[in-house]
Design a protein around this motif. Structure first.
Motif, PDB file in Angstrom:
ATOM      1  N   VAL A  14       0.860  -1.183   0.000  1.00 50.77           N
ATOM      2  CA  VAL A  14       0.000   0.000   0.000  1.00 50.77           C
ATOM      3  C   VAL A  14       0.894   1.230   0.000  1.00 50.77           C
ATOM      4  CG1 VAL A  14      -1.767   1.276   1.273  1.00 50.77           C
ATOM      5  CG2 VAL A  14      -1.789  -1.226   1.306  1.00 50.77           C
ATOM      6  N   ASP A  15       0.639   2.154  -0.916  1.00 47.30           N
ATOM      7  CA  ASP A  15       1.387   3.409  -0.962  1.00 47.30           C
ATOM      8  C   ASP A  15       0.719   4.376   0.016  1.00 47.30           C
ATOM      9  OD1 ASP A  15       2.751   5.732  -1.502  1.00 47.30           O
ATOM     10  OD2 ASP A  15       2.448   5.652  -3.671  1.00 47.30           O
ATOM     11  N   GLU A  20      -5.930   7.357   2.245  1.00 43.08           N
ATOM     12  CA  GLU A  20      -6.329   8.138   3.407  1.00 43.08           C
ATOM     13  C   GLU A  20      -7.137   7.252   4.327  1.00 43.08           C
ATOM     14  OE1 GLU A  20      -8.482  11.590   2.207  1.00 43.08           O
ATOM     15  OE2 GLU A  20      -6.876  12.334   0.930  1.00 43.08           O
ATOM     16  N   GLU A  21      -7.243   7.627   5.593  1.00 38.71           N
ATOM     17  CA  GLU A  21      -8.062   6.885   6.533  1.00 38.71           C
ATOM     18  C   GLU A  21      -9.494   6.825   6.013  1.00 38.71           C
ATOM     19  OE1 GLU A  21      -7.727   8.275  10.558  1.00 38.71           O
ATOM     20  OE2 GLU A  21      -5.548   8.223  10.493  1.00 38.71           O
ATOM     21  N   GLY A  22     -10.113   5.656   6.132  1.00 34.48           N
ATOM     22  CA  GLY A  22     -11.480   5.471   5.672  1.00 34.48           C
ATOM     23  C   GLY A  22     -11.584   4.835   4.293  1.00 34.48           C
ATOM     24  N   GLU A  23     -10.512   4.872   3.507  1.00 32.10           N
ATOM     25  CA  GLU A  23     -10.526   4.231   2.196  1.00 32.10           C
ATOM     26  C   GLU A  23     -10.439   2.722   2.361  1.00 32.10           C
ATOM     27  OE1 GLU A  23      -7.953   5.649  -0.915  1.00 32.10           O
ATOM     28  OE2 GLU A  23      -7.898   7.649  -0.031  1.00 32.10           O
ATOM     29  N   THR A  24     -10.877   1.996   1.336  1.00 34.00           N
ATOM     30  CA  THR A  24     -10.775   0.546   1.383  1.00 34.00           C
ATOM     31  C   THR A  24      -9.835   0.055   0.298  1.00 34.00           C
ATOM     32  OG1 THR A  24     -12.721   0.285  -0.028  1.00 34.00           O
ATOM     33  CG2 THR A  24     -13.087   0.201   2.347  1.00 34.00           C
ATOM     34  N   VAL A  25      -9.160  -1.027   0.621  1.00 26.81           N
ATOM     35  CA  VAL A  25      -8.311  -1.739  -0.334  1.00 26.81           C
ATOM     36  C   VAL A  25      -8.747  -3.192  -0.286  1.00 26.81           C
ATOM     37  CG1 VAL A  25      -6.345  -0.166  -0.140  1.00 26.81           C
ATOM     38  CG2 VAL A  25      -6.485  -2.130   1.381  1.00 26.81           C
ATOM     39  N   LEU A  34     -10.560  -4.385   2.998  1.00 25.52           N
ATOM     40  CA  LEU A  34      -9.866  -3.898   4.178  1.00 25.52           C
ATOM     41  C   LEU A  34      -9.947  -2.378   4.204  1.00 25.52           C
ATOM     42  CD1 LEU A  34      -6.732  -6.140   3.680  1.00 25.52           C
ATOM     43  CD2 LEU A  34      -8.521  -6.502   5.391  1.00 25.52           C
ATOM     44  N   GLU A  35     -10.328  -1.827   5.341  1.00 27.46           N
ATOM     45  CA  GLU A  35     -10.397  -0.382   5.484  1.00 27.46           C
ATOM     46  C   GLU A  35      -9.119   0.129   6.135  1.00 27.46           C
ATOM     47  OE1 GLU A  35     -13.106   3.231   7.239  1.00 27.46           O
ATOM     48  OE2 GLU A  35     -13.869   1.198   7.324  1.00 27.46           O
ATOM     49  N   VAL A  36      -8.628   1.262   5.637  1.00 27.93           N
ATOM     50  CA  VAL A  36      -7.459   1.906   6.220  1.00 27.93           C
ATOM     51  C   VAL A  36      -7.943   2.623   7.480  1.00 27.93           C
ATOM     52  CG1 VAL A  36      -5.629   3.604   5.877  1.00 27.93           C
ATOM     53  CG2 VAL A  36      -6.420   2.224   3.938  1.00 27.93           C
ATOM     54  N   VAL A  37      -7.545   2.115   8.641  1.00 25.74           N
ATOM     55  CA  VAL A  37      -7.971   2.726   9.898  1.00 25.74           C
ATOM     56  C   VAL A  37      -6.916   3.687  10.446  1.00 25.74           C
ATOM     57  CG1 VAL A  37      -9.588   0.913  10.557  1.00 25.74           C
ATOM     58  CG2 VAL A  37      -7.208   0.729  11.235  1.00 25.74           C
TER      59      VAL A  37
END
Length: 66
Positions: A14-15, A20-25, A34-37
């Motif tokens: 992940v770059d 940003e927080e809240g985005e999903t990958v 998976l959410e970026v927490v």
């Protein structure tokens, strides 16, 4: 930056400058969303259909009436 999928232990690149927080990958290996927490440090949390797949217990109306 590489992090490990919390579901299948597959490394995910992940770059941190691009998310940003809240985005999903999505994990390429198991397909889980998976959410970026957190971006500092980078943390991902599995998301299920109802939201976060965490250990919090939700109470139903039936349980509250007891």
């Amino acid at each position: 930056m590489a992090v490990v999928c919390p579901e299948c232990d597959n490394p995910i690149v992940v770059d941190v400058d691009e998310v940003e927080e809240g985005e999903t990958v999505q994990c390429d290996e198991c397909g889980v969303d998976l959410e970026v927490v957190s971006v500092d440090p980078l943390e991902l949390a599995a998301v299920d259909e109802a939201g976060y797949d965490d250990e919090d217990v939700t109470h139903t109306d039936e349980e509250e009436e007891e």
